[in-house]
Design an enzyme around this catalytic site. Structure first.
Site, PDB file in Angstrom:
ATOM      1  N   LYS A 125     -10.183   0.542  -2.523  1.00  0.00           N
ATOM      2  CA  LYS A 125     -10.036   0.282  -1.080  1.00  0.00           C
ATOM      3  C   LYS A 125     -10.309   1.552  -0.282  1.00  0.00           C
ATOM      4  CE  LYS A 125      -6.720  -1.157   2.504  1.00  0.00           C
ATOM      5  NZ  LYS A 125      -5.402  -1.722   2.833  1.00  0.00           N
ATOM      6  N   ASP A 172       0.866  -1.189   0.000  1.00  0.00           N
ATOM      7  CA  ASP A 172       0.000   0.000   0.000  1.00  0.00           C
ATOM      8  C   ASP A 172       0.902   1.238   0.000  1.00  0.00           C
ATOM      9  OD1 ASP A 172      -1.842  -2.050   0.409  1.00  0.00           O
ATOM     10  OD2 ASP A 172      -3.057  -0.889   1.814  1.00  0.00           O
ATOM     11  N   LYS A 203      -6.738   3.550  -3.302  1.00  0.00           N
ATOM     12  CA  LYS A 203      -7.179   3.528  -1.899  1.00  0.00           C
ATOM     13  C   LYS A 203      -7.380   4.963  -1.444  1.00  0.00           C
ATOM     14  CE  LYS A 203      -5.114   2.140   2.575  1.00  0.00           C
ATOM     15  NZ  LYS A 203      -4.082   1.323   3.233  1.00  0.00           N
TER      16      LYS A 203
HETATM   17  O1  LIG Z   1      -5.239   1.489   5.863  1.00  0.00           O
HETATM   18  C1  LIG Z   1      -5.892   1.406   6.855  1.00  0.00           C
HETATM   19  C2  LIG Z   1      -6.183   2.522   7.770  1.00  0.00           C
HETATM   20  O2  LIG Z   1      -5.019   3.021   8.347  1.00  0.00           O
HETATM   21  C3  LIG Z   1      -7.119   2.062   8.839  1.00  0.00           C
HETATM   22  O3  LIG Z   1      -7.695   3.183   9.440  1.00  0.00           O
HETATM   23  P1  LIG Z   1      -8.603   3.026  10.744  1.00  0.00           P
HETATM   24  O4  LIG Z   1      -7.644   2.705  11.866  1.00  0.00           O
HETATM   25  O5  LIG Z   1      -9.258   4.342  10.909  1.00  0.00           O
HETATM   26  O6  LIG Z   1      -9.569   1.905  10.559  1.00  0.00           O
END
Ligand SMILES: O=C[C@H](O)COP(=O)(O)O
Length: 324
Positions: A260, A160, A224
């Site tokens: 994503k 990512d 994403k």
């Molecule tokens: O890529 C994923 C994100 O960092 C997750 O974010 P979150 O902790 O708000 O679910």
């Protein structure tokens, strides 16, 4: 193995033709959400689908080998056994209700790979690593590219990357395209690349659409929304704009790029709204974890609450849930 986006030449004419209207986007999102009133059984099915599309994430400064290992156990068995039984699934090691991937920092990739091998799920649950100076992307390109190579070498199957937002804000589309291309090359021949646009920091929806196109032209396999560290993260209007860009790219090149949303997705209700939006804008082909993921650290427990409520028709007491 998942297919990989070959990309195409940068088409600046296409970028220059982009013109997105905020009111039209907001109205379209409202229309999509109002068009569906889900019955209980369907809600259960959508929620289970959501579980299988999660990249279960931990991106904390205090991550350790043991909490990453616990994350992998949770990814392998995201819902409690009694709940799965009531939903008609036998819990067994190869039960299909598991998350699509775990998502960690590069230094924690080895820990995740080790645990998933121990669970014999290393070919079923992907290890995604953030890279390229996550979350800001403000590092020299050489360092950002090296970080990708490091994560791939340690066993990450998905990378990512995060873009340098300054390139979007100053309209340097060629540089952005070239950087993403180099990052894709660093992913090697197998690792899948998801490109984080950090939509909450791109200033306009036109920029979100243009950055989506550039990321796809440069070979991103997924686009994403956010890192989860911006003050505005995954919102449906951003998701709609990115989905429309994915659709346009598909219509032009017959290639399906994944989506994503990530950051701040905390409830089963949010998850269902995203799935409905994807179904309406991109179609059923995207309703699979090959083309759709949620990046989320805290979504599972609310999905569990919702599923419990759907089955028992009552609101669960706090002592009735797992703490794992
Ligand atoms: O890529 C994923 C994100 O960092 C997750 O974010 P979150 O902790 O708000 O679910």
């Amino acid at each position: 193995m998942l297919e990989r986006n070959p990309g195409c030449e940068l088409d600046l004419g296409w970028l220059n033709s982009v013109n997105i209207n905020l009111n039209a986007v907001n109205t379209a999102v409202e229309d999509i959400l109002n068009s569906r009133d889900l019955k209980n059984d369907y809600r259960t099915a959508w929620l289970l689908k959501a579980v299988t599309c999660i990249d279960l994430t931990t991106l904390g400064g205090d991550d350790t080998p043991s909490n990453v290992s616990r994350l992998c156990y949770k990814a392998a068995k995201p819902l409690p056994e009694d709940l799965l039984n009531q939903l008609g699934f036998d819990y067994r090691p190869d039960c299909p209700i598991r998350t699509a991937a775990v998502c960690v920092y590069p230094s924690r990739v080895e820990d995740a790979v080790k645990t998933l091998k121990k669970l014999k799920l290393n070919d079923k649950i992907n290890v995604a690593s953030v890279a390229t100076g996550f979350p800001s992307g403000q590092m020299p390109l050489k360092t950002r590219v090296e970080e990708i190579k490091y994560a791939v070498e340690k066993g990450a199957t998905e990378i990512d990357i995060v873009i340098d937002r300054s390139l979007v804000l100053t309209g340097q589309w060629e540089v952005l395209y070239q950087e993403i291309q180099q990052m894709k090359e660093a992913c090697g021949s197998t690792a899948h690349m998801k490109t984080i646009l950090a939509t909450g920091e791109l200033a306009t929806l036109n920029n979100v659409y243009k950055a989506s196109l550039v990321a796809m032209m440069a070979g991103s396999d997924f686009i994403k929304t956010s890192t989860g560290k911006e003050s505005i993260n995954a919102t449906l209007p951003f998701g709609l704009v990115m989905s429309r860009a994915i659709r346009e790219y598909y219509e032009k090149f017959n290639y399906k790029v994944g989506l994503k949303p990530a950051g701040g997705i905390r409830t089963g209700r949010d998850a269902i709204s995203w799935l409905i939006m994807v179904k309406e804008v991109l179609g059923n082909d995207w309703l699979t974890n090959k083309l759709f993921r949620f990046g989320a650290s805290g979504l599972l427990s609310d999905i569990e609450h919702n599923l419990y409520g759907n089955i028992t028709k009552s609101y669960p007491a706090p002592y009735e849930f797992t703490m794992g």
